[in-house]
Design a protein around this motif. Structure first.
Motif, PDB file in Angstrom:
ATOM      1  N   ALA A  56      33.036  71.308  57.103  1.00  0.00           N
ATOM      2  CA  ALA A  56      32.099  72.377  56.749  1.00  0.00           C
ATOM      3  C   ALA A  56      30.912  71.824  55.967  1.00  0.00           C
ATOM      4  CB  ALA A  56      32.816  73.453  55.935  1.00  0.00           C
ATOM      5  N   ASP A  57      31.171  70.921  55.035  1.00  0.00           N
ATOM      6  CA  ASP A  57      30.090  70.310  54.260  1.00  0.00           C
ATOM      7  C   ASP A  57      29.154  69.509  55.158  1.00  0.00           C
ATOM      8  OD1 ASP A  57      31.196  71.381  51.983  1.00  0.00           O
ATOM      9  OD2 ASP A  57      32.081  69.492  51.286  1.00  0.00           O
ATOM     10  N   GLU A  58      29.746  68.744  56.071  1.00  0.00           N
ATOM     11  CA  GLU A  58      28.937  67.931  56.984  1.00  0.00           C
ATOM     12  C   GLU A  58      28.093  68.808  57.900  1.00  0.00           C
ATOM     13  OE1 GLU A  58      27.664  64.323  58.972  1.00  0.00           O
ATOM     14  OE2 GLU A  58      28.440  64.810  56.992  1.00  0.00           O
ATOM     15  N   ALA A  59      28.679  69.882  58.435  1.00  0.00           N
ATOM     16  CA  ALA A  59      27.937  70.790  59.315  1.00  0.00           C
ATOM     17  C   ALA A  59      26.774  71.441  58.559  1.00  0.00           C
ATOM     18  CB  ALA A  59      28.867  71.854  59.891  1.00  0.00           C
ATOM     19  N   ALA A  60      27.016  71.868  57.331  1.00  0.00           N
ATOM     20  CA  ALA A  60      25.958  72.490  56.532  1.00  0.00           C
ATOM     21  C   ALA A  60      24.849  71.483  56.224  1.00  0.00           C
ATOM     22  CB  ALA A  60      26.536  73.044  55.236  1.00  0.00           C
ATOM     23  N   ARG A  61      25.238  70.256  55.897  1.00  0.00           N
ATOM     24  CA  ARG A  61      24.248  69.212  55.610  1.00  0.00           C
ATOM     25  C   ARG A  61      23.403  68.904  56.845  1.00  0.00           C
ATOM     26  NH1 ARG A  61      23.269  64.167  56.481  1.00  0.00           N
ATOM     27  NH2 ARG A  61      25.183  63.795  57.641  1.00  0.00           N
ATOM     28  N   LEU A  62      24.043  68.823  58.004  1.00  0.00           N
ATOM     29  CA  LEU A  62      23.315  68.530  59.239  1.00  0.00           C
ATOM     30  C   LEU A  62      22.360  69.661  59.604  1.00  0.00           C
ATOM     31  CD1 LEU A  62      26.219  66.980  61.325  1.00  0.00           C
ATOM     32  CD2 LEU A  62      24.198  65.785  60.451  1.00  0.00           C
ATOM     33  N   ARG A  63      22.813  70.898  59.444  1.00  0.00           N
ATOM     34  CA  ARG A  63      21.935  72.049  59.754  1.00  0.00           C
ATOM     35  C   ARG A  63      20.737  72.089  58.806  1.00  0.00           C
ATOM     36  NH1 ARG A  63      23.346  75.186  63.722  1.00  0.00           N
ATOM     37  NH2 ARG A  63      25.517  75.289  64.376  1.00  0.00           N
ATOM     38  N   GLU A  64      20.970  71.781  57.539  1.00  0.00           N
ATOM     39  CA  GLU A  64      19.880  71.755  56.559  1.00  0.00           C
ATOM     40  C   GLU A  64      18.876  70.657  56.904  1.00  0.00           C
ATOM     41  OE1 GLU A  64      17.674  73.253  53.629  1.00  0.00           O
ATOM     42  OE2 GLU A  64      19.595  74.081  54.278  1.00  0.00           O
ATOM     43  N   GLU A  65      19.375  69.497  57.282  1.00  0.00           N
ATOM     44  CA  GLU A  65      18.499  68.389  57.665  1.00  0.00           C
ATOM     45  C   GLU A  65      17.704  68.737  58.926  1.00  0.00           C
ATOM     46  OE1 GLU A  65      18.880  63.670  58.857  1.00  0.00           O
ATOM     47  OE2 GLU A  65      20.506  64.628  57.730  1.00  0.00           O
ATOM     48  N   ARG A  68      16.250  66.524  66.022  1.00  0.00           N
ATOM     49  CA  ARG A  68      16.718  67.832  65.563  1.00  0.00           C
ATOM     50  C   ARG A  68      17.859  68.339  66.447  1.00  0.00           C
ATOM     51  NH1 ARG A  68      13.624  73.572  65.557  1.00  0.00           N
ATOM     52  NH2 ARG A  68      15.051  74.597  64.143  1.00  0.00           N
ATOM     53  N   GLU A  69      17.697  68.200  67.762  1.00  0.00           N
ATOM     54  CA  GLU A  69      18.734  68.649  68.682  1.00  0.00           C
ATOM     55  C   GLU A  69      20.027  67.858  68.488  1.00  0.00           C
ATOM     56  OE1 GLU A  69      18.743  71.327  70.619  1.00  0.00           O
ATOM     57  OE2 GLU A  69      16.806  71.731  69.674  1.00  0.00           O
ATOM     58  N   MET A  70      19.916  66.561  68.209  1.00  0.00           N
ATOM     59  CA  MET A  70      21.092  65.735  67.971  1.00  0.00           C
ATOM     60  C   MET A  70      21.835  66.203  66.712  1.00  0.00           C
ATOM     61  SD  MET A  70      21.531  61.740  67.014  1.00  0.00           S
ATOM     62  CE  MET A  70      21.009  62.175  65.375  1.00  0.00           C
ATOM     63  N   LEU A  71      21.082  66.516  65.660  1.00  0.00           N
ATOM     64  CA  LEU A  71      21.709  66.985  64.419  1.00  0.00           C
ATOM     65  C   LEU A  71      22.403  68.324  64.624  1.00  0.00           C
ATOM     66  CD1 LEU A  71      18.933  66.055  61.836  1.00  0.00           C
ATOM     67  CD2 LEU A  71      21.128  64.909  62.180  1.00  0.00           C
ATOM     68  N   LEU A  72      21.763  69.235  65.356  1.00  0.00           N
ATOM     69  CA  LEU A  72      22.367  70.537  65.620  1.00  0.00           C
ATOM     70  C   LEU A  72      23.619  70.393  66.491  1.00  0.00           C
ATOM     71  CD1 LEU A  72      19.174  72.685  66.185  1.00  0.00           C
ATOM     72  CD2 LEU A  72      20.709  72.719  64.208  1.00  0.00           C
ATOM     73  N   ARG A  73      23.571  69.463  67.433  1.00  0.00           N
ATOM     74  CA  ARG A  73      24.739  69.220  68.287  1.00  0.00           C
ATOM     75  C   ARG A  73      25.908  68.709  67.453  1.00  0.00           C
ATOM     76  NH1 ARG A  73      25.305  64.828  73.156  1.00  0.00           N
ATOM     77  NH2 ARG A  73      27.341  65.541  73.838  1.00  0.00           N
TER      78      ARG A  73
END
Length: 66
Positions: free
Chosen positions: A18-27, A37-42
């Motif tokens: 959950a922390d990693e997903a939130a960090r990636l979405r924020e980035e 951006r698409e890679m981070l969202l994926r």
């Protein structure tokens, strides 16, 4: 013989995902549309899917396939 370096996780797998997903979405939110951006969202979606699979595997109603 080499010894494995072991350490105890302080957070559960669900919390780490959950922390990693939130960090990636924020980035990703800070970037303009594009490949990065698409890679981070994926990766964030993959983490969220992993959380769902982990919850399913640990659910009390899980039964073996017949």
């Amino acid at each position: 013989m080499l010894k494995r370096r072991r350490f105890k996780q302080t957070k559960t797998l669900h919390q780490r995902l959950a922390d990693e997903a939130a960090r990636l979405r924020e980035e990703a939110r800070a970037l303009s549309p594009g490949r990065r951006r698409e890679m981070l969202l994926r990766r964030a979606r993959q983490d969220e899917t992993a959380m769902q699979i982990d919850a399913w595997l640990h659910s009390p109603g899980l039964r073996a396939p017949t």
